[in-house]
Write an enzyme that holds these catalytic residues in place. Structure first.
Site, PDB file in Angstrom:
ATOM      1  N   PHE A  10       0.855  -1.198   0.000  1.00 64.90           N
ATOM      2  CA  PHE A  10       0.000   0.000   0.000  1.00 64.90           C
ATOM      3  C   PHE A  10       0.889   1.245   0.000  1.00 64.90           C
ATOM      4  O   PHE A  10       1.683   1.458   0.911  1.00 64.90           O
ATOM      5  CB  PHE A  10      -0.884  -0.017   1.250  1.00 64.90           C
ATOM      6  CG  PHE A  10      -1.789   1.179   1.393  1.00 64.90           C
ATOM      7  CD1 PHE A  10      -3.013   1.229   0.725  1.00 64.90           C
ATOM      8  CD2 PHE A  10      -1.437   2.253   2.208  1.00 64.90           C
ATOM      9  CE1 PHE A  10      -3.848   2.331   0.855  1.00 64.90           C
ATOM     10  CE2 PHE A  10      -2.271   3.355   2.351  1.00 64.90           C
ATOM     11  CZ  PHE A  10      -3.481   3.397   1.673  1.00 64.90           C
ATOM     12  N   SER A  14       5.330   8.941  -1.682  1.00 63.90           N
ATOM     13  CA  SER A  14       6.060   9.039  -2.960  1.00 63.90           C
ATOM     14  C   SER A  14       5.854   7.812  -3.842  1.00 63.90           C
ATOM     15  O   SER A  14       6.032   7.891  -5.062  1.00 63.90           O
ATOM     16  CB  SER A  14       7.555   9.247  -2.690  1.00 63.90           C
ATOM     17  OG  SER A  14       8.059   8.160  -1.953  1.00 63.90           O
ATOM     18  N   GLU A  95      13.575   3.960   2.204  1.00 62.83           N
ATOM     19  CA  GLU A  95      12.799   4.624   3.256  1.00 62.83           C
ATOM     20  C   GLU A  95      13.434   4.447   4.630  1.00 62.83           C
ATOM     21  O   GLU A  95      12.744   4.371   5.637  1.00 62.83           O
ATOM     22  CB  GLU A  95      11.356   4.091   3.259  1.00 62.83           C
ATOM     23  CG  GLU A  95      10.665   4.169   1.915  1.00 62.83           C
ATOM     24  CD  GLU A  95      10.729   5.552   1.263  1.00 62.83           C
ATOM     25  OE1 GLU A  95      11.001   6.538   1.969  1.00 62.83           O
ATOM     26  OE2 GLU A  95      10.545   5.638   0.046  1.00 62.83           O
TER      27      GLU A  95
HETATM   28  C1  BEZ Z   1       4.480   5.550   0.407  1.00 59.86           C
HETATM   29  O1  BEZ Z   1       3.591   4.817   0.809  1.00 59.86           O
HETATM   30  O2  BEZ Z   1       4.452   6.044  -0.696  1.00 59.86           O
HETATM   31  C2  BEZ Z   1       5.582   5.822   1.317  1.00 59.86           C
HETATM   32  C3  BEZ Z   1       5.360   5.935   2.640  1.00 59.86           C
HETATM   33  C4  BEZ Z   1       6.375   6.209   3.477  1.00 59.86           C
HETATM   34  C5  BEZ Z   1       7.627   6.358   2.984  1.00 59.86           C
HETATM   35  C6  BEZ Z   1       7.823   6.247   1.647  1.00 59.86           C
HETATM   36  C7  BEZ Z   1       6.817   5.977   0.796  1.00 59.86           C
END
Ligand code: BEZ
Length: 340
Positions: A10, A14, A95
């Site tokens: 999910f 980004s 991340e």
């Molecule tokens: C995302 O779900 O797009 C996401 C969430 C946290 C960090 C990076 C990407």
């Protein structure tokens, strides 16, 4: 491919516009009990350790909150089971700034129960880079100013808002910040056009971001108007290291407690130069107080302004809206446009 052999990932940040991994298919879904917020500091993508940007994380619905309107829409990417491990390892690295993987139920429109479980990345309130809540003005300001190895923080916000709009999803927090940042860009003559959305500045507007007449990027409309009349600062405020950090890294207003010396004579509403302890100019701004008033306020906590002066023009000497960082540094940060 059989659904049993797919892992659901999910994305709500980004990953929406730059998944960066192969997937079999994708669909929009929402999760319950979380809200998407620009509460996570970014020192490795959209900011630096000295001047963190802000990116989204998911904030958990408080236990005592009874309504069920805390939901977050995103996109579920279906990835083949055998590729999931490598993809997740790569995402773990991408991340690494405070995020951890969790698993939660996903829901789709028109269906009551869970549509399955998905993996997602959340930065908890306990991680070192977590910034948490602030006023919308301060958050927008920080996003507007910040830039890091992945590019401008404002592009992250604008791409997120555009992705959500494309998904026909509403997100009050994101869209409110988008409106504020687009307005700051308009004031600073930075054009924006994306799929029909514009901030009213065109690339051939008389003042474009790169024209020499706009090389002095100012932090507010007030300052822009005042600049005409106060080309040279009327005086100087020397501030301590804490105040330098607060205004340049956290987009805070300059408070009297951080002022260590007042140089020159000036009235309130004058343009002043703001210097660090080494007498390096780091910023300019419009002072809410005159030099006489400020000489009484040096090192004073804002709560004591009235007892010192007998009146107050606000708790800040220079509010963050009327503050610009050193021109070269600021324009470099705003116009630098590099991506991973
Ligand atoms: C995302 O779900 O797009 C996401 C969430 C946290 C960090 C990076 C990407």
């Amino acid at each position: 491919m059989c659904e049993d052999f797919l892992v659901y990932l999910f994305g709500y940040g980004s990953i929406l516009w730059r998944p960066g991994f192969p997937f079999i298919r994708k669909f929009n879904a929402y999760i319950k009990g979380y809200k998407r917020m620009f509460y996570q500091g970014s020192t490795d993508h959209r900011g630096t350790p000295d001047a963190p940007g802000r990116v989204v994380t998911l904030i958990k619905q408080p236990d005592d909150y009874e309504k069920d309107d805390w939901i977050t829409w995103g996109t579920v990417y279906c990835i083949p089971d055998e590729e999931a491990e490598v993809i997740l390892k790569n995402l773990d690295y991408r991340e690494k700034g405070g995020y951890q993987r969790i698993e939660t139920d996903i829901f789709i429109n028109g269906k009551e129960g869970s549509h399955g479980k998905a993996i997602l990345y959340v930065a908890t309130t306990l991680n070192e880079e977590y910034l948490g809540d602030d006023t919308m003005d301060n958050i927008a300001n920080q996003i507007f100013r910040s830039v890091g190895p992945s590019g401008r923080n404002l592009d992250y916000l604008l791409k997120l808002a555009a992705s959500l709009r494309k998904m026909e999803v509403s997100d009050e927090h994101v869209f409110e910040l988008e409106t504020r940042v687009l307005e700051m860009m308009r004031i600073h003559n930075i054009p924006y056009h994306h799929e029909g959305k514009t901030n009213g500045m065109t690339a051939d507007s008389p003042l474009t971001a790169t024209s020499s007449s706009s090389s002095d990027i100012v932090a507010s409309e007030t300052l822009m108007l005042q600049k005409k009349y106060f080309v040279e600062p009327k005086g100087t405020l020397v501030i301590d290291d804490g105040a330098v950090q607060a205004i340049s890294q956290r987009a805070k207003s300059l408070l009297p407690v951080g002022v260590v010396q007042v140089i020159g004579e000036f009235d309130c509403d004058s343009l002043v130069s703001i210097m660090d302890l080494n007498r390096q100019e780091i910023s300019r701004g419009i002072s809410n107080y005159s030099s006489k008033e400020l000489s009484l306020l040096v090192g004073t906590h804002s709560g004591k302004i009235i007892s010192v002066l007998g009146f107050s023009r606000g708790e800040a000497v220079v509010t963050n809206k009327n503050l610009i960082l050193n021109n070269t540094f600021f324009s470099y940060r705003i116009h630098m446009d590099y991506y991973l």
